[in-house]
Design a protein around this motif. Structure first.
Motif, PDB file in Angstrom:
ATOM      1  N   GLN A  38     106.140  17.970  37.403  1.00  0.00           N
ATOM      2  CA  GLN A  38     106.091  18.021  35.943  1.00  0.00           C
ATOM      3  C   GLN A  38     107.273  17.301  35.304  1.00  0.00           C
ATOM      4  OE1 GLN A  38     103.635  19.251  34.035  1.00  0.00           O
ATOM      5  NE2 GLN A  38     102.437  19.769  35.850  1.00  0.00           N
ATOM      6  N   PHE A  39     108.488  17.702  35.657  1.00  0.00           N
ATOM      7  CA  PHE A  39     109.663  17.146  34.999  1.00  0.00           C
ATOM      8  C   PHE A  39     109.783  15.648  35.248  1.00  0.00           C
ATOM      9  CE2 PHE A  39     112.540  21.119  34.374  1.00  0.00           C
ATOM     10  CZ  PHE A  39     111.455  21.849  33.953  1.00  0.00           C
ATOM     11  N   SER A  40     109.434  15.197  36.443  1.00  0.00           N
ATOM     12  CA  SER A  40     109.513  13.762  36.744  1.00  0.00           C
ATOM     13  C   SER A  40     108.625  12.948  35.816  1.00  0.00           C
ATOM     14  CB  SER A  40     109.111  13.503  38.201  1.00  0.00           C
ATOM     15  OG  SER A  40     110.119  13.945  39.091  1.00  0.00           O
ATOM     16  N   ARG A  41     107.506  13.513  35.387  1.00  0.00           N
ATOM     17  CA  ARG A  41     106.611  12.813  34.466  1.00  0.00           C
ATOM     18  C   ARG A  41     107.240  12.680  33.077  1.00  0.00           C
ATOM     19  NH1 ARG A  41     103.486  14.068  38.608  1.00  0.00           N
ATOM     20  NH2 ARG A  41     101.354  13.252  38.766  1.00  0.00           N
ATOM     21  N   GLY A 101     117.426  15.353  34.502  1.00  0.00           N
ATOM     22  CA  GLY A 101     117.117  14.054  35.093  1.00  0.00           C
ATOM     23  C   GLY A 101     117.764  13.835  36.441  1.00  0.00           C
ATOM     24  N   GLU A 102     119.052  14.120  36.550  1.00  0.00           N
ATOM     25  CA  GLU A 102     119.739  13.922  37.825  1.00  0.00           C
ATOM     26  C   GLU A 102     119.188  14.865  38.890  1.00  0.00           C
ATOM     27  OE1 GLU A 102     124.300  13.567  39.589  1.00  0.00           O
ATOM     28  OE2 GLU A 102     123.952  13.949  37.455  1.00  0.00           O
ATOM     29  N   LEU A 103     118.825  16.077  38.492  1.00  0.00           N
ATOM     30  CA  LEU A 103     118.259  17.042  39.430  1.00  0.00           C
ATOM     31  C   LEU A 103     116.892  16.551  39.929  1.00  0.00           C
ATOM     32  CD1 LEU A 103     119.234  19.807  40.532  1.00  0.00           C
ATOM     33  CD2 LEU A 103     117.792  20.884  38.821  1.00  0.00           C
ATOM     34  N   CYS A 104     116.098  15.962  39.057  1.00  0.00           N
ATOM     35  CA  CYS A 104     114.808  15.390  39.475  1.00  0.00           C
ATOM     36  C   CYS A 104     115.016  14.290  40.500  1.00  0.00           C
ATOM     37  CB  CYS A 104     114.060  14.822  38.262  1.00  0.00           C
ATOM     38  SG  CYS A 104     113.343  16.060  37.174  1.00  0.00           S
ATOM     39  N   GLU A 105     116.026  13.467  40.278  1.00  0.00           N
ATOM     40  CA  GLU A 105     116.310  12.389  41.211  1.00  0.00           C
ATOM     41  C   GLU A 105     116.701  12.939  42.578  1.00  0.00           C
ATOM     42  OE1 GLU A 105     118.052   7.964  40.631  1.00  0.00           O
ATOM     43  OE2 GLU A 105     119.204   9.600  39.766  1.00  0.00           O
ATOM     44  N   ARG A 106     117.501  13.977  42.587  1.00  0.00           N
ATOM     45  CA  ARG A 106     117.887  14.607  43.854  1.00  0.00           C
ATOM     46  C   ARG A 106     116.677  15.235  44.534  1.00  0.00           C
ATOM     47  NH1 ARG A 106     122.213  18.751  43.983  1.00  0.00           N
ATOM     48  NH2 ARG A 106     122.128  18.167  46.189  1.00  0.00           N
ATOM     49  N   ALA A 107     115.801  15.829  43.749  1.00  0.00           N
ATOM     50  CA  ALA A 107     114.589  16.421  44.328  1.00  0.00           C
ATOM     51  C   ALA A 107     113.731  15.349  44.989  1.00  0.00           C
ATOM     52  CB  ALA A 107     113.797  17.148  43.249  1.00  0.00           C
ATOM     53  N   GLN A 108     113.547  14.219  44.308  1.00  0.00           N
ATOM     54  CA  GLN A 108     112.748  13.135  44.874  1.00  0.00           C
ATOM     55  C   GLN A 108     113.387  12.554  46.126  1.00  0.00           C
ATOM     56  OE1 GLN A 108     111.610  10.113  42.083  1.00  0.00           O
ATOM     57  NE2 GLN A 108     110.394  11.506  40.820  1.00  0.00           N
ATOM     58  N   ASN A 109     114.711  12.572  46.193  1.00  0.00           N
ATOM     59  CA  ASN A 109     115.416  12.026  47.350  1.00  0.00           C
ATOM     60  C   ASN A 109     115.529  13.016  48.499  1.00  0.00           C
ATOM     61  OD1 ASN A 109     115.822   9.567  46.067  1.00  0.00           O
ATOM     62  ND2 ASN A 109     117.821  10.148  45.240  1.00  0.00           N
TER      63      ASN A 109
END
Length: 217
Positions: free
Chosen positions: A81-84, A51-59
């Motif tokens: 995918q993971f963000s979904r 989850g935290e890695l997805c947030e960093r990716a989006q940012n």
């Protein structure tokens, strides 16, 4: 946000997963049957682990992953995918789509997809195109999916294209994105969901359960 500022951590600091862990988890640890199925247990697993890695990716904090094909594919997985899974039913589930689409196009231009020997990885390189609410992008995706993935995934792209041509968007995203449903969209949502009772016009619907063949549209 997943985590509140100032939150006290009671557990030892865990090293952030790298791109190799993302690739291994999706293509080795997960079964293909899990990829396109609504699974709350898998959602929780991905949220806790990535989850935290997805947030960093989006940012935009993982731009260094864009330099090489394998790490860039891991970034596409996080964004598309993971963000979904992490933010299912929320607007943030789709917040990484634009960056994922850009990476998908880069992979085509760089020849990364053409050089990839594994069909499943080629397929997920192209999933951002299948998820796009643009008719022209969806049109372009169909022959690519037929060539690099399989006929079944191309058929999903055709269904998505039909929805976008009819409604200009995916009605099943309206609730998550706070968009008002048109009367025609409500009819479509009820048909997909098998609902017997039609909600009032212009009231956001609860998104229907998607069939397993629909890859997180």
């Amino acid at each position: 946000m997943l985590f509140r500022s100032g939150q006290t951590l009671t557990n030892p600091i865990r090293q952030e997963p790298g791109w190799e862990e993302v690739i291994t988890f999706w293509f080795a640890d997960c079964r293909p049957a899990q990829w396109f199925r609504r699974d709350l247990q898998l959602d929780t697993q991905i949220r806790n682990r990535f989850g935290e890695l997805c947030e960093r990716a989006q940012n935009g904090q993982l731009r260094s992953w864009e330099r090489h094909n394998s790490s860039a594919l891991a970034l596409v997985l996080l964004l598309d995918q993971f963000s979904r899974h992490v933010w299912r039913g929320q607007a943030q589930a789709f917040a990484g789509d634009e960056r994922a689409l850009r990476l998908s196009r880069k992979a085509l231009d760089q020849g990364w997809i053409d050089a990839e020997p594994h069909r499943a990885k080629r397929q997920f390189w192209l999933m951002p195109m299948l998820h796009c609410e643009s008719a022209s992008v969806l049109e372009d995706s169909i022959p690519l999916l037929e060539h690099y993935a399989d006929a079944a995934t191309a058929a999903v792209a055709r269904k998505n294209l039909d929805l976008v041509r009819r409604f200009g968007r995916f009605p099943h995203r309206n609730a998550a994105l706070g968009r008002r449903n048109s009367s025609a969209e409500l009819d479509e949502l009820n048909r997909r969901n098998g609902a017997a009772i039609r909600p009032a016009n212009n009231v956001p619907c609860v998104p229907p359960q998607r069939p397993a063949a629909d890859p997180h549209g």
